[in-house]
Write a protein that holds these residues in place. Sequence first.
Motif, PDB file in Angstrom:
ATOM      1  N   ALA A   1      40.801  28.649  44.702  1.00 36.42           N
ATOM      2  CA  ALA A   1      39.703  28.996  43.823  1.00 36.42           C
ATOM      3  C   ALA A   1      40.501  29.471  42.490  1.00 36.42           C
ATOM      4  CB  ALA A   1      38.843  29.921  44.147  1.00 36.42           C
ATOM      5  N   ALA A   2      41.613  30.234  42.630  1.00 41.71           N
ATOM      6  CA  ALA A   2      42.602  30.954  41.595  1.00 41.71           C
ATOM      7  C   ALA A   2      43.311  29.631  40.941  1.00 41.71           C
ATOM      8  CB  ALA A   2      43.473  31.920  42.001  1.00 41.71           C
ATOM      9  N   THR A   3      43.763  28.779  41.697  1.00 38.85           N
ATOM     10  CA  THR A   3      44.588  27.737  41.354  1.00 38.85           C
ATOM     11  C   THR A   3      43.727  26.829  40.354  1.00 38.85           C
ATOM     12  OG1 THR A   3      46.151  27.827  43.101  1.00 38.85           O
ATOM     13  CG2 THR A   3      45.845  25.715  41.883  1.00 38.85           C
TER      14      THR A   3
ATOM     15  N   ASP B   1      34.539  35.732  39.926  1.00 38.92           N
ATOM     16  CA  ASP B   1      35.991  35.391  39.480  1.00 38.92           C
ATOM     17  C   ASP B   1      36.565  34.518  40.427  1.00 38.92           C
ATOM     18  OD1 ASP B   1      35.809  36.991  37.195  1.00 38.92           O
ATOM     19  OD2 ASP B   1      36.378  38.581  38.133  1.00 38.92           O
ATOM     20  N   PRO B   2      37.142  33.482  40.245  1.00 41.68           N
ATOM     21  CA  PRO B   2      37.765  32.437  41.182  1.00 41.68           C
ATOM     22  C   PRO B   2      39.125  33.053  41.488  1.00 41.68           C
ATOM     23  CG  PRO B   2      37.323  31.550  38.974  1.00 41.68           C
ATOM     24  CD  PRO B   2      37.027  32.742  38.843  1.00 41.68           C
TER      25      PRO B   2
ATOM     26  N   SER C   1      39.461  28.820  49.835  1.00 40.11           N
ATOM     27  CA  SER C   1      40.386  30.046  50.002  1.00 40.11           C
ATOM     28  C   SER C   1      40.455  30.614  48.383  1.00 40.11           C
ATOM     29  CB  SER C   1      41.749  29.787  50.408  1.00 40.11           C
ATOM     30  OG  SER C   1      42.674  29.202  49.285  1.00 40.11           O
ATOM     31  N   LEU C   2      40.863  31.808  48.177  1.00 34.31           N
ATOM     32  CA  LEU C   2      41.061  32.724  46.976  1.00 34.31           C
ATOM     33  C   LEU C   2      42.208  31.844  46.357  1.00 34.31           C
ATOM     34  CD1 LEU C   2      40.827  36.640  48.084  1.00 34.31           C
ATOM     35  CD2 LEU C   2      38.838  34.755  46.929  1.00 34.31           C
TER      36      LEU C   2
ATOM     37  N   VAL D   1      45.320  19.133  49.903  1.00 34.82           N
ATOM     38  CA  VAL D   1      43.911  19.619  50.561  1.00 34.82           C
ATOM     39  C   VAL D   1      42.944  19.368  49.440  1.00 34.82           C
ATOM     40  CG1 VAL D   1      42.479  21.325  51.332  1.00 34.82           C
ATOM     41  CG2 VAL D   1      44.657  21.042  52.434  1.00 34.82           C
ATOM     42  N   MET D   2      43.119  20.048  48.222  1.00 36.05           N
ATOM     43  CA  MET D   2      42.246  19.861  47.019  1.00 36.05           C
ATOM     44  C   MET D   2      42.017  18.666  46.366  1.00 36.05           C
ATOM     45  SD  MET D   2      42.814  23.391  44.925  1.00 36.05           S
ATOM     46  CE  MET D   2      44.245  23.217  44.278  1.00 36.05           C
TER      47      MET D   2
END
Length: 81
Positions: free
Chosen positions: A6-8, A80-81, A2-3, A40-41
């Motif tokens: 990736a942003a995290t 871009d994450p 998810s975006l 989850v990550m």
Amino acid sequence: MSLTSAATLATLDKTGPGRSTDLAVAEGVTQPAMSVLVRVMEESGLVERNGAPSDKRVKLVCLTGAGASYVRTRHQAGVDP
């Protein structure tokens, strides 16, 4: 991925380890949503939770080698994450 995931990861790469409450604020999601996302990550091997040096009761979310590699790969690809 998810975006928000990736942003995290990108936030952790830029700022270093952080509390999930701070990550939730930074990414604009609720604390419960961030807790699920971190779990989850963590299960995917991208992050891990470690005790804070100043207070072992506090858990900090940290990038693993795989998480850092993911962020680097995205940056190299120009995404871009």
